[in-house]
Design an enzyme around this catalytic site. Structure first.
Site, short mmCIF file in Angstrom:
data_model
loop_
_atom_site.label_atom_id
_atom_site.label_comp_id
_atom_site.label_asym_id
_atom_site.label_seq_id
_atom_site.Cartn_x
_atom_site.Cartn_y
_atom_site.Cartn_z
CE LYS A 1 -7.26 -0.33 6.08
NZ LYS A 1 -8.02 0.25 4.98
CD GLN B 1 -6.82 -4.47 3.93
OE1 GLN B 1 -7.76 -5.19 4.25
NE2 GLN B 1 -6.99 -3.20 3.58
CB CYS C 1 -3.75 3.33 -1.53
SG CYS C 1 -4.86 4.69 -1.27
CG HIS D 1 -1.92 0.97 1.40
ND1 HIS D 1 -1.66 2.27 1.77
CD2 HIS D 1 -3.25 0.89 1.22
CE1 HIS D 1 -2.81 2.94 1.82
NE2 HIS D 1 -3.79 2.12 1.48
CG ASP E 1 0.58 -2.47 6.23
OD1 ASP E 1 -0.36 -2.56 7.04
OD2 ASP E 1 0.52 -1.79 5.18
N1 PLP Z 1 -1.74 -0.81 4.67
C1 PLP Z 1 -2.66 -1.52 4.02
C2 PLP Z 1 -2.31 -2.89 3.52
C3 PLP Z 1 -3.93 -0.99 3.81
O1 PLP Z 1 -4.84 -1.70 3.15
C4 PLP Z 1 -4.22 0.30 4.30
C5 PLP Z 1 -5.53 0.92 4.03
O2 PLP Z 1 -6.24 0.55 3.12
C6 PLP Z 1 -3.23 0.99 4.98
C7 PLP Z 1 -1.99 0.40 5.15
C8 PLP Z 1 -3.46 2.36 5.52
O3 PLP Z 1 -4.41 2.30 6.52
P1 PLP Z 1 -5.03 3.65 7.14
O4 PLP Z 1 -5.49 4.46 5.96
O5 PLP Z 1 -6.12 3.16 7.98
O6 PLP Z 1 -3.96 4.31 7.88
#
Ligand code: PLP
Length: 414
Positions: free
Chosen positions: A234, A211, A372, A131, A208
Site C-alpha cells: 500500500k 492506511q 474487508c 478491517h 493498525d
Molecule cells: N488494515 C487495514 C486498515 C487495511 O486497509 C488492510 C488492507 O486493506 C489491512 C489491515 C490488511 O493488510 P494486508 O492485506 O496487506 O495484510
C-alpha cells in the site's frame, strides 16, 4: 469544503506518474485512472529496479552465507530494515520485524503477546471501523482465552465516540487495537489519545497503520503506541512484505510466533536457544527481494516527502469530495472531519458491482464491495460501497473523469 482554491503545485504529479510504468497503460482503450490505492498502490521504477537488481545480481540467501552474493543480499536486506525504522521513527532497528503485511503483523501480536498476556475475563478493545485483519485475530484469541472483545462505537459520520471508549476502559483492558485510518471510510482516528488512555489503565496499544503509513508522516514514538502494523504494497512497495513495529521491552519477553531456521541461535534435541531481536520473530528464509524493494519504496516516499504527500492529498480529497458530492443521488459514506485517502459512496439505483463494472469499462479502477470491513457495512445498512482511494500521483482530472463516468452510469440505469 471548497473547490475555489487551486491545489497548490507542491507535487508535480505528471512527472511522478511517469515513474510508474503501470499507470502508463490504456484500459479498455482509455487512459487508466487508478483510484484503488487503499487496496494496493502502484510500483515506481526505482522499486522495480531494486527487485530486478536483487534477482539479476544479488540473488542468494541472507544471514548464512560468507560469499559475496549473500553478503550483498544481507546488507541490502538489513539496510531496508534501517530505512523502515527511520521512516517510522522507531528507536532501534531491532524493533522492526519483517512480516508479510499488516495482517501478519497483527496475527503475530495476537498469537505471541496475546496468548501470554490474556486470561479469562480480560478485555480486548477494538473499534467499530476495523478491517477484518484487526477483528478476527482478536476474536479467535478471546474465544481461546475466555476474554471479551469490546468495540468502540462510532457516529454516523464515521467518527469514533471517544467518550464511549473511556467507559469501556478498565483494569481488565489488556490491549487496545485500533486503526489509524479506516480503509472503508477514510476516518483518521486520534490514536495518540487512544494509546495514552490505554496506558493509563495499564493496557498496551496496537495501531493498525496500513492506511496511515502511505498518506502521512508516522512517528511511532510520538504516537506512543506499543505496536504498529503496516503493509508494503500500500506504500508503493512489493506485495508480500510488511512490518511490525514493537517496543523492544515487549518483544524481548514475547515468545516466538513461528519457529525453525534463522529464529534460533542454537539447537540441540534437548534445548533450543532463540536468536536475538528481531530475528527471533523471522523464522525461515524471509521475503528477501520484497524487503529490499520495501527499502526502495521508503526511499521513494521520502524523496516525494511525506509532509508534501499529506498536504497535497488533503486538498485533492477535498476536491474529490466536492466533485462527487455534486452528483445527484450520490450518498457519501464516511464524512468524518478528519479524513485521509478514501472516499466511499453509493449511487441511488445502481448496485456497486454494476457501477464498478461500468467504471472499469471507462478505464477507471476502483473498488466495490465490503472492503474487508463488514461491520462498517452493517452499521450503514449497506451490503457494499464504491470506494475511490487516492495516492499522491492522482490529480483533479482523475476525479473529473470519475464524476463523468458516474453520470454515464446513471444514464445507463435511468
Ligand atoms: N488494515 C487495514 C486498515 C487495511 O486497509 C488492510 C488492507 O486493506 C489491512 C489491515 C490488511 O493488510 P494486508 O492485506 O496487506 O495484510
Amino acid at each position: 469544503m471548497t473547490t475555489a482554491t487551486a491545489v497548490p503545485d507542491r507535487l508535480d504529479t505528471k512527472a511522478l506518474r511517469a515513474e510508474f510504468p503501470a499507470l502508463q497503460q490504456l484500459v479498455h482503450g482509455r487512459p487508466l485512472v487508478y483510484l484503488d490505492n487503499a487496496a494496493s498502490s502502484q510500483t515506481p521504477r526505482p522499486v522495480i529496479d531494486a527487485l530486478l537488481e536483487y534477482y539479476e545480481k544479488d540473488r542468494s540467501n541472507v544471514h548464512r552465507g560468507v560469499h559475496e552474493l549473500s553478503q550483498r543480499a544481507t546488507d541490502k536486506y538489513e539496510s531496508a530494515r534501517l530505512r523502515v525504522q527511520q521512516f517510522l521513527n522507531a528507536a532501534e532497528p531491532e524493533e522492526v520485524v519483517w512480516t508479510r503485511g499488516a495482517t501478519e503483523s497483527i496475527n503475530l501480536v495476537a498469537a505471541s503477546w496475546g496468548r501470554t498476556h490474556l486470561g479469562a475475563g480480560d478485555d480486548v478493545i477494538i473499534s467499530a471501523m476495523e478491517h477484518h485483519s484487526n477483528i478476527v485475530p482478536w476474536q479467535i484469541l478471546c474465544q481461546e482465552k475466555g476474554a471479551n472483545l469490546r468495540v468502540i462505537p462510532m457516529n454516523v459520520a464515521g467518527e469514533l465516540l471517544v467518550s464511549e471508549y473511556d467507559s469501556l476502559l478498565s483494569p481488565r483492558t489488556k490491549i487496545v487495537a485500533v486503526t489509524q485510518v479506516s480503509n472503508a471510510l477514510g476516518t483518521v482516528n486520534p490514536v495518540q489519545e487512544i494509546a495514552a488512555k490505554a496506558h493509563a489503565v495499564g493496557a498496551v496499544c496496537l495501531v493498525d497503520g496500513a492506511q496511515a503509513a502511505p498518506h502521512m508522516p508516522v512517528d511511532v514514538q510520538a504516537l506512543g503506541c506499543d505496536f504498529f502494523a503496516l503493509s508494503g504494497h500500500k506504500m508503493c512497495g512489493p506485495t508480500g512484505i510488511g512490518a511490525l513495529y514493537a517496543r523492544r521491552a515487549l518483544l524481548e519477553e514475547m515468545p516466538p510466533y513461528q519457529s525453525g531456521g534463522d529464529m534460533i541461535s542454537s539447537v540441540s534435541f534437548e534445548k533450543t536457544v532463540y536468536n536475538d531481536l528481531p530475528y527471533r520473530f523471522e523464522a525461515g528464509t524471509p521475503m528477501i527481494a520484497a524487503a529490499i524493494g520495501m527499502g526502495a519504496a521508503v526511499d521513494y516516499l521520502n524523496r516525494v516527502g511525506m509532509d508534501q504527500i499529506a498536504a497535497y492529498e488533503a486538498e485533492l480529497l477535498a476536491y474529490g469530495a466536492d466533485k462527487l458530492g455534486a452528483i445527484q443521488g450520490l450518498r457519501p459514506i464516511g464524512t468524518a472531519k478528519d479524513k485521509a485517502g478514501v472516499l466511499s459512496f453509493e449511487v441511488e439505483g445502481i448496485h456497486p458491482a454494476d457501477l464498478g463494472t461500468i467504471l472499469d469499462r471507462q478505464g477507471i479502477a476502483l473498488r466495490v464491495g465490503h472492503h474487508c470491513a463488514e461491520p462498517v457495512m452493517q452499521f450503514y445498512g449497506v451490503s457494499a460501497t464504491t470506494r475511490a482511494s487516492i495516492a499522491f500521483y492522482n490529480d483533479r482530472e482523475d476525479f473529473d473523469a470519475l464524476a463523468d463516468a458516474i453520470e454515464t452510469a446513471k444514464e445507463i440505469f435511468a
